[in-house]
Design a protein around this motif. Sequence first.
Motif, PDB file in Angstrom:
ATOM      1  N   ASP A  85       7.530   5.865   5.837  1.00 36.02           N
ATOM      2  CA  ASP A  85       7.452   7.243   5.663  1.00 36.02           C
ATOM      3  C   ASP A  85       6.825   8.079   6.929  1.00 36.02           C
ATOM      4  N   THR A  86       5.519   7.418   7.481  1.00 35.16           N
ATOM      5  CA  THR A  86       4.807   8.157   8.674  1.00 35.16           C
ATOM      6  C   THR A  86       5.703   8.081   9.947  1.00 35.16           C
ATOM      7  N   LEU A  87       6.292   6.820  10.158  1.00 34.45           N
ATOM      8  CA  LEU A  87       7.181   6.775  11.142  1.00 34.45           C
ATOM      9  C   LEU A  87       8.252   7.679  11.147  1.00 34.45           C
ATOM     10  N   VAL A  88       9.029   7.745  10.299  1.00 37.13           N
ATOM     11  CA  VAL A  88      10.146   8.581  10.323  1.00 37.13           C
ATOM     12  C   VAL A  88       9.517  10.198  10.167  1.00 37.13           C
ATOM     13  N   TRP A  89       8.729  10.461   9.482  1.00 37.68           N
ATOM     14  CA  TRP A  89       8.015  11.740   9.454  1.00 37.68           C
ATOM     15  C   TRP A  89       7.883  12.305  11.100  1.00 37.68           C
ATOM     16  N   GLN A  90       6.987  11.439  11.671  1.00 36.54           N
ATOM     17  CA  GLN A  90       6.416  11.707  12.859  1.00 36.54           C
ATOM     18  C   GLN A  90       7.506  11.731  14.019  1.00 36.54           C
ATOM     19  N   LEU A  91       8.452  10.741  14.007  1.00 38.34           N
ATOM     20  CA  LEU A  91       9.451  10.961  14.919  1.00 38.34           C
ATOM     21  C   LEU A  91      10.348  12.248  14.812  1.00 38.34           C
ATOM     22  N   ILE A  92      10.752  12.649  13.605  1.00 37.46           N
ATOM     23  CA  ILE A  92      11.180  13.790  13.515  1.00 37.46           C
ATOM     24  C   ILE A  92      10.558  14.989  13.721  1.00 37.46           C
ATOM     25  N   ALA A  93       9.321  15.103  12.989  1.00 43.91           N
ATOM     26  CA  ALA A  93       8.575  16.381  13.049  1.00 43.91           C
ATOM     27  C   ALA A  93       7.679  16.352  14.453  1.00 43.91           C
ATOM     28  N   SER A  94       7.510  15.297  15.234  1.00 41.57           N
ATOM     29  CA  SER A  94       6.353  15.592  16.186  1.00 41.57           C
ATOM     30  C   SER A  94       7.347  15.080  17.600  1.00 41.57           C
ATOM     31  N   VAL A  95       8.597  14.577  17.406  1.00 44.59           N
ATOM     32  CA  VAL A  95       9.435  14.193  18.678  1.00 44.59           C
ATOM     33  C   VAL A  95      10.537  15.080  18.560  1.00 44.59           C
ATOM     34  N   ALA A  96      11.325  14.515  18.034  1.00 49.78           N
ATOM     35  CA  ALA A  96      12.852  14.955  17.792  1.00 49.78           C
ATOM     36  C   ALA A  96      13.089  16.554  17.801  1.00 49.78           C
ATOM     37  N   ALA A  97      12.779  16.916  16.622  1.00 49.46           N
ATOM     38  CA  ALA A  97      13.047  18.373  16.385  1.00 49.46           C
ATOM     39  C   ALA A  97      12.081  19.463  17.196  1.00 49.46           C
ATOM     40  N   PRO A  98      10.886  19.439  17.524  1.00 45.07           N
ATOM     41  CA  PRO A  98      10.372  20.364  18.514  1.00 45.07           C
ATOM     42  C   PRO A  98      10.847  20.199  19.700  1.00 45.07           C
ATOM     43  N   GLY A  99      11.037  18.746  20.209  1.00 42.08           N
ATOM     44  CA  GLY A  99      11.513  18.533  21.802  1.00 42.08           C
ATOM     45  C   GLY A  99      12.650  19.259  21.810  1.00 42.08           C
ATOM     46  N   TYR A 100      13.801  19.036  20.826  1.00 43.09           N
ATOM     47  CA  TYR A 100      15.150  19.511  21.039  1.00 43.09           C
ATOM     48  C   TYR A 100      14.953  21.174  21.007  1.00 43.09           C
ATOM     49  N   THR A 101      14.016  21.802  20.311  1.00 43.04           N
ATOM     50  CA  THR A 101      13.950  23.302  20.218  1.00 43.04           C
ATOM     51  C   THR A 101      13.290  23.797  21.331  1.00 43.04           C
ATOM     52  N   ILE A 102      12.440  23.179  21.950  1.00 44.76           N
ATOM     53  CA  ILE A 102      11.770  23.591  23.221  1.00 44.76           C
ATOM     54  C   ILE A 102      12.699  23.535  24.277  1.00 44.76           C
TER      55      ILE A 102
END
Length: 185
Positions: A85-102
């Motif tokens: 849960d932590t791995l999936v959440w962090q990869l999406i919420a901390s890396v993929a989604a914000p990186g793509y947005t910025i």
Amino acid sequence: MSFDGEEKTEYDPLRDGPLRYLGYANELGEAFAAWLFPGGVPLSYAVAISYVLFDTYDKWQKTEADARLKLTTRALPDAVDRGLDTLVWQLIASVAAPGYTIHTVVAAANWLLQLVEDPDIFLSTFNKSVPTALGLLAIPFIVHPIDGAVHAVLNATLRPAMRRYICREAGGAQAGLAICERCQD
């Protein structure tokens, strides 16, 4: 949250303190892409992913210790941890989604500047500074919406599947785990 669904209230320096911002290193990399050396953006992603992996390992260790303490007479199922849960959440919420947005904000700003660019009016530094500033300004506005969206997606997909596995196949219901008492499926 503990392995069996009980709320935890203690301070978590990786989630509640300044270390949490390491997960946003890639956003800074994306915002400063025009100013960084060629490997700067990938390096910022390496910092963010390292944070994610460290947080995942930390949650897995704490969850396993909690489970061992509570399930002293029963073998510990492999999936009774929050690591996935932590791995999936962090990869999406901390890396993929914000990186793509910025990255998208900076790219849009660059595109707009190219539409109005007149070499006599806009300096090269200005063309780098505006997208960088817009990317940095976007960061505070995207954190909570992205975190909330990732929670909602995981609450509808991964977390129910993990609960079903823990409570049914892994023997959590027989062990009397609190999460299984509340589980209706």
